[in-house]
Design an enzyme around this catalytic site. Structure first.
Site, short mmCIF file in Angstrom:
data_model
loop_
_atom_site.label_atom_id
_atom_site.label_comp_id
_atom_site.label_asym_id
_atom_site.label_seq_id
_atom_site.Cartn_x
_atom_site.Cartn_y
_atom_site.Cartn_z
N ALA A 159 0.71 -1.24 -0.01
CA ALA A 159 -0.13 -0.07 -0.01
C ALA A 159 0.96 1.24 0.03
CB ALA A 159 -0.81 0.14 1.24
N LYS A 160 0.75 2.02 -0.88
CA LYS A 160 1.17 3.31 -0.81
C LYS A 160 0.49 4.30 0.13
CE LYS A 160 3.42 6.98 -3.88
NZ LYS A 160 4.47 6.69 -3.88
N ALA A 161 0.59 3.98 1.54
CA ALA A 161 -0.07 4.68 2.55
C ALA A 161 0.71 5.90 3.16
CB ALA A 161 -0.31 3.82 3.60
N TYR A 165 5.25 6.72 5.02
CA TYR A 165 6.26 7.79 4.55
C TYR A 165 6.83 8.29 5.79
CZ TYR A 165 5.63 6.34 -0.11
OH TYR A 165 5.78 5.83 -1.35
#
Length: 306
Positions: A159-161, A165
């Site tokens: 997931a690019k959650a 980051y």
């Protein structure tokens, strides 16, 4: 220029909102807990007009990310694709970086909050080379960060959650303070994972290798470069890579929507290869940029024209 003090429009929950009015309450759930997903997308000026590169793939990944973390999406993929095209038109942008994001609102607080609403925004602005235009030719200096990439089952790395980051931000800021351009992150077992926001490739004896995506993001630019490299006749392998292997490889480079194809000239104070952009990196960089700008006949389906 401040990101909040600009002219233009942002698509916000189905409406085109003046840039300065696209605001959200300070008690929005995602601001406190990081529960959200986003994409980084680029649009390029071509001979046929402005086109978004691999729009459908980016939107599909956004929806996949939302599914992984359990967010309900109030819009369809087709509607989000259209929203991104509309944002470019509304802001009269010929080339742009786009940021679609989904997040929970201020309908509740606390980890047990219920009735949360998923909100969606799409912003776009002019953004040049992420790691510097000069570095696209000469390459960047990289340092291995003391912060490792997430364990695969701790925060679901596919997931690019938003929350993922924080890890990247700490890694990057650590090495920036030491005078480097970017961080290299290792996985929990000590193998090479990725940069703070890029996938990594190494070249040895003409063979191109990249880590598998167990703990690294399944990058769309990564997939693009792998396909272009195979079309050019190179062997591309997905495998585990050690840090010291990069010290002695012939070439290395990062890929990403923002970074595009950026050469690595140095890792941990050791020159990579000749200490400058290598010939295979240069060829892939040139091919990639021609592809995104509509200068190649191959893969026309990768471009969505405004």
């Amino acid at each position: 220029m401040s990101m909040s003090d600009r002219d233009g429009y942002i698509w916000y929950d189905g409406k085109m909102v003046p840039w300065r009015e696209a605001t959200t309450h300070v008690l929005t759930y995602t601001l406190h807990y990081g529960a959200g997903c986003f994409e980084g997308v680029r649009a390029y000026e071509t001979s046929r007009g402005t086109a978004i590169f691999r729009l459908q793939e980016h939107t599909r990944r956004l929806f996949n990310s939302a599914k992984i973390i359990g967010m309900e999406m109030p819009w369809s993929q087709a509607e989000l694709n259209q929203a991104q095209l509309e944002v470019l038109r509304a802001n009269h942008l010929k080339e742009a970086y786009l940021r679609p994001m989904v997040f929970y609102g201020s309908e509740g607080m606390g980890l047990r909050a219920t009735g949360l609403k998923t909100h969606v925004i799409v912003a776009a602005w002019t953004w040049g080379s992420y790691l510097g235009a000069d570095n696209m030719e000469r390459g960047i200096r990289v340092k291995t960060s003391s912060f490792q990439r997430h364990y695969v089952n701790s925060s679901l790395c596919r997931a690019k959650a938003n929350a993922n980051y924080l890890n990247s931000s700490m890694a990057l800021n650590e090495v920036l303070k030491d005078g480097y351009d970017e961080a290299l992150m290792l996985d929990p077992e000590g193998y090479v994972a990725e940069g703070s926001a890029e996938n990594i490739f190494v070249v040895s004896d003409g063979v191109i290798s990249t880590p598998d995506v167990t703990s690294a993001l399944d990058g769309i630019t990564r997939r693009t470069v792998m396909k272009l490299a195979q079309d050019l006749g190179y062997t591309v392998r997905e495998r585990r890579i050690t840090r010291d292997e990069i010290y002695v490889c012939d070439e290395a480079f990062f890929t990403g929507t923002a970074a595009e194809v950026t050469p690595i000239r140095e890792l941990d104070n050791r020159p990579v290869g000749s200490g400058s952009r290598g010939p295979i990196t240069e060829k892939l960089q040139r091919t990639y940029l021609a592809q995104v700008k509509g200068q190649r006949e191959q893969y026309p389906e990768w471009l969505s024209y405004v």
